[in-house]
Design a protein around this motif. Structure first.
Motif, PDB file in Angstrom:
ATOM      1  N   SER A  17      17.866  -1.548  32.965  1.00 46.99           N
ATOM      2  CA  SER A  17      17.355  -0.179  32.934  1.00 46.99           C
ATOM      3  C   SER A  17      15.925  -0.059  33.432  1.00 46.99           C
ATOM      4  N   ALA A  18      15.157  -1.131  33.311  1.00 46.32           N
ATOM      5  CA  ALA A  18      13.763  -1.030  33.731  1.00 46.32           C
ATOM      6  C   ALA A  18      13.684  -1.141  35.247  1.00 46.32           C
ATOM      7  N   PRO A  19      12.921  -0.262  35.895  1.00 44.65           N
ATOM      8  CA  PRO A  19      12.776  -0.368  37.345  1.00 44.65           C
ATOM      9  C   PRO A  19      12.100  -1.687  37.704  1.00 44.65           C
ATOM     10  N   PHE A  28      10.191  -2.530  40.068  1.00 39.48           N
ATOM     11  CA  PHE A  28       8.775  -2.488  40.467  1.00 39.48           C
ATOM     12  C   PHE A  28       7.876  -2.361  39.246  1.00 39.48           C
ATOM     13  N   TRP A  29       8.365  -1.657  38.222  1.00 34.14           N
ATOM     14  CA  TRP A  29       7.555  -1.529  37.007  1.00 34.14           C
ATOM     15  C   TRP A  29       7.482  -2.866  36.268  1.00 34.14           C
ATOM     16  N   LEU A  76      16.853   5.628  38.622  1.00 34.42           N
ATOM     17  CA  LEU A  76      16.166   4.382  38.989  1.00 34.42           C
ATOM     18  C   LEU A  76      15.842   4.377  40.487  1.00 34.42           C
ATOM     19  N   SER A 122      13.050   6.837  41.502  1.00 35.11           N
ATOM     20  CA  SER A 122      11.709   6.364  41.160  1.00 35.11           C
ATOM     21  C   SER A 122      11.279   5.266  42.133  1.00 35.11           C
ATOM     22  N   TYR A 125       8.169   5.440  44.549  1.00 35.25           N
ATOM     23  CA  TYR A 125       7.144   4.403  44.437  1.00 35.25           C
ATOM     24  C   TYR A 125       6.727   3.882  45.811  1.00 35.25           C
ATOM     25  N   LEU A 127       3.480   5.936  39.122  1.00 38.86           N
ATOM     26  CA  LEU A 127       3.262   4.493  38.992  1.00 38.86           C
ATOM     27  C   LEU A 127       2.561   3.940  40.213  1.00 38.86           C
ATOM     28  N   LEU A 154      12.205   3.752  31.549  1.00 42.31           N
ATOM     29  CA  LEU A 154      13.035   2.804  30.803  1.00 42.31           C
ATOM     30  C   LEU A 154      13.897   3.538  29.779  1.00 42.31           C
ATOM     31  N   ILE A 174      16.640   5.854  31.603  1.00 43.06           N
ATOM     32  CA  ILE A 174      17.718   5.123  32.256  1.00 43.06           C
ATOM     33  C   ILE A 174      18.556   4.381  31.228  1.00 43.06           C
ATOM     34  N   SER A 175      17.902   3.762  30.225  1.00 45.83           N
ATOM     35  CA  SER A 175      18.742   3.051  29.255  1.00 45.83           C
ATOM     36  C   SER A 175      19.542   4.039  28.420  1.00 45.83           C
ATOM     37  N   ASN A 188      22.588   4.629  30.441  1.00 44.68           N
ATOM     38  CA  ASN A 188      23.445   3.442  30.432  1.00 44.68           C
ATOM     39  C   ASN A 188      24.150   3.271  29.094  1.00 44.68           C
TER      40      ASN A 188
END
Lengths: 321, 290
Positions: A130-132, A134-135, B222, B225, B229, B245, B267, B270-271, B274
């Protein structure tokens, strides 16, 4: 594989063809005369019809010629080949990291099912997917390079400077492999032959790690292979974060510069690389699973569909691009 | 006995909801998502979009967290919390638009492929093979190079790169339903192909489609972003977690909290999608029915 590559080139060609704005005017700058622009357009072959350009590109590609970069005037292949090693090392390293971490984690999660260890692993994997990327990359850089000063923050091509990018990308792939490994391991552990092995006195350790693991690792390989295209796509972001001069970075920079030949070259490379990895996964399948090899040898027509079904069921476990 | 009959009458949606409710993690994710959506919808009550989220205010730049600015201000002097909340709008809009677009096109193609089969199926499936061999993000980037980076085109680009996934999932779901007796019965009483596909086939393969829909929204957020970015997505000053970011990236040495906020927002969102997708999958799994 070759028809797919041609189709990919076609799509990219079409997209670049639709791009509004005159790339030549952009390249030559504001003080270019209209005559000069027209001349350059003619020289670059942009005035030709779409299919003529496409056909010429394919013919040149057969000779290994990716064309000349509009921006720098160097051959695209030269720029591409200087960027490829970074991306290949990064992607393969990430895949290795992902498999080396997630297969053991999946096994632990299945052996210790419904315990705290299982939940911790699933949360860990969920964060990974879930975490991007790039982050995660920025956070790891902040922790390991800037606060703890263990690893270099600037990329210089050394082994140490590859650690953070590969771990970041591997972390992203973790979830799908952990899950697949866990569920296939659970399936195998409850199968008859494991019970037989236990019954004849094989130790618990050996039954789990020798008998079950070998049979349960196959779907994980498939998922890792299928995720490879995701990985290559994600490398664009990672290469941006860590300032790695790889193919993804090359492509982004040249899209902004409207350097069409370079962009198409990058896309061709990426799609070929993805196809090769998928092919390798198919071959690896045969090596790991003797049943599939036997099926191929028998030239059983069902072999192909059987394998496809398996792959699709593996793929539908978790699909996130 | 009476109770047993009553239970049978319960609609399928209610049954799924009942099972979904039992899943504490999925319910928690649903609550988190509801809070995020609510914050995005009510942001106008607390801030003025143009003045607080977009306008540059250099004297206030890079302030540490304080009473007025809970998460500090960014390099242009804008309140971080305000921008994070408005960033949810952009992400959710693109996520839902892109996924819905992919679902409509991919679903229609998949249904046609699965239902009719034959040569058409072959052609469409080869096309999805080609699209799948291009990494989705790179395809979206290539498409974005041809269009202006606004929310509509970003959704379109991210949607196109997801069509082939939906085509495959719907196709395989349709294939499992196609040969069943009730389809034959519908055909026998003379129902049109269109009616059969929409009313009988698709209605019976909603489960995998719903699950994929939830997972796909997370994945599209995701991707948007990531696009933002690297500068190919939503452009500053429109707030988006990705471009926030990339702006905060330069200041991580002294002000790490700037990259923390948008990252955690991403986070969580998106989670949440999911986990909801996973919860739905479990709730809709007929093997778990009691």
């Amino acid at each position: 594989m070759i028809p797919v590559t041609i189709a990919v080139i076609f799509i990219v060609f079409l997209i670049m063809h639709l791009t509004p704005g005159d790339p030549v005017a952009l390249l030559l700058g504001a003080d270019a005369t209209p005559e000069l622009i027209a001349e350059t357009r003619e020289a670059l072959g942009i005035n030709d019809p779409f299919f003529v350009q496409f056909g010429r590109y394919l013919l040149n590609l057969c000779k290994g010629d990716f064309g000349i970069s509009w921006y720098t005037g160097n051959p695209v292949s030269e720029r591409l080949f200087s960027a490829i090693p970074y991306t290949v090392k990064l992607s393969l390293g990430a895949m290795l990291v992902a498999i080396l971490i997630s297969v053991p984690l999946g096994v632990i999660a299945s052996v210790k099912r419904n315990t705290i260890a299982d939940y911790v692993i699933s949360v860990f994997a969920m964060i990974g997917v879930s975490a991007p990327t790039f982050w995660v990359g920025i956070m790891l850089m902040l922790l390991f390079s800037l606060n703890l000063r263990l690893l270099p923050s600037a990329f210089d091509g050394s082994f140490a400077s590859y650690i953070l990018p590969t771990v970041t990308q591997g972390f992203n792939m973790l979830a799908s492999i952990v899950r697949t490994q866990r569920s296939s391991m659970l399936e195998v552990l409850s199968s008859d032959y494991i019970r037989t092995a236990r019954a004849k006195g094989v130790s618990n350790f050996s039954a789990t790690y020798k008998h079950a693991l070998r049979n349960a690792v196959l779907p994980s390989i498939t998922v890792a292979g299928l995720d490879f295209s995701l990985l290559v796509g994600g490398s664009v972001a990672i290469e941006t974060v860590f300032a790695i001069p790889g193919v993804g970075r090359l492509m982004i920079d040249n899209i902004k510069l409207h350097d069409t030949p370079t962009v198409i070259g990058c896309m061709v490379f990426v799609s070929v690389m993805v196809s090769i990895i998928n092919l390798l996964v198919d071959i690896l399948y045969g090596l790991v699973d003797p049943r599939i090899k036997a099926q191929y040898l028998r030239e059983n027509k069902n072999a192909g569909t059987h394998k496809k079904e398996k792959r699709e069921s593996g793929a539908s476990d978790l699909e996130t691009v | 006995m009476q109770e047993h009959i009553k239970k049978k009458k319960e609609s399928q949606a209610r049954q799924i909801w009942r099972r979904f409710k039992k899943n504490k993690i999925a319910m928690a994710a649903l609550v988190v998502l509801a809070i995020i959506v609510l914050a995005a919808l009510t942001a106008d009550l607390f801030w003025d979009y143009q003045a607080d989220a977009c306008d540059i205010n250099i004297p206030m730049r890079l302030q540490k967290p304080s009473k007025e600015h809970w998460l500090g201000t960014d390099e242009m002097g804008r309140d971080m919390l305000c921008r994070i909340v408005y960033g949810a709008r952009a992400s959710l809009t693109v996520g839902i638009f892109a996924t819905t677009f992919a679902l409509i096109i991919g679903g229609a193609l998949g249904a046609v492929c699965g239902y009719y089969g034959g040569r058409l199926d072959n052609i469409i499936m080869r096309c999805t093979d080609v699209l799948l061999s291009i990494p989705g993000l790179l395809l979206a980037i290539a498409i974005m190079s041809a269009f202006k980076p606004n929310i509509f085109y970003i959704s379109l680009a991210l949607g196109i790169s997801y069509i082939s996934k939906f085509t495959r999932i719907v196709r395989s779901a349709v294939l499992t339903v196609r040969e069943q007796e009730f389809i034959e019965a519908a055909r026998a009483i003379g129902a049109k192909d269109r009616t059969i596909i929409f009313k009988h086939v698709l209605m019976n393969c909603m489960a995998p489609i719903f699950v994929q829909y939830a997972l796909a929204i997370g994945s599209r957020i995701l991707s948007v972003s990531t696009l933002s970015y690297i500068g190919m997505g939503i452009q500053s000053p429109t707030p988006d977690w990705g471009n926030m970011l990339s702006g905060a990236r330069a200041f991580i040495v002294g002000r790490p909290y700037l990259v923390l906020g948008p990252g955690i927002a991403l986070l969580l969102t998106i989670s949440a999608f999911n986990l909801i997708g996973d919860g739905l999958r479990d709730a809709m799994d007929p093997r778990l029915k009691k």
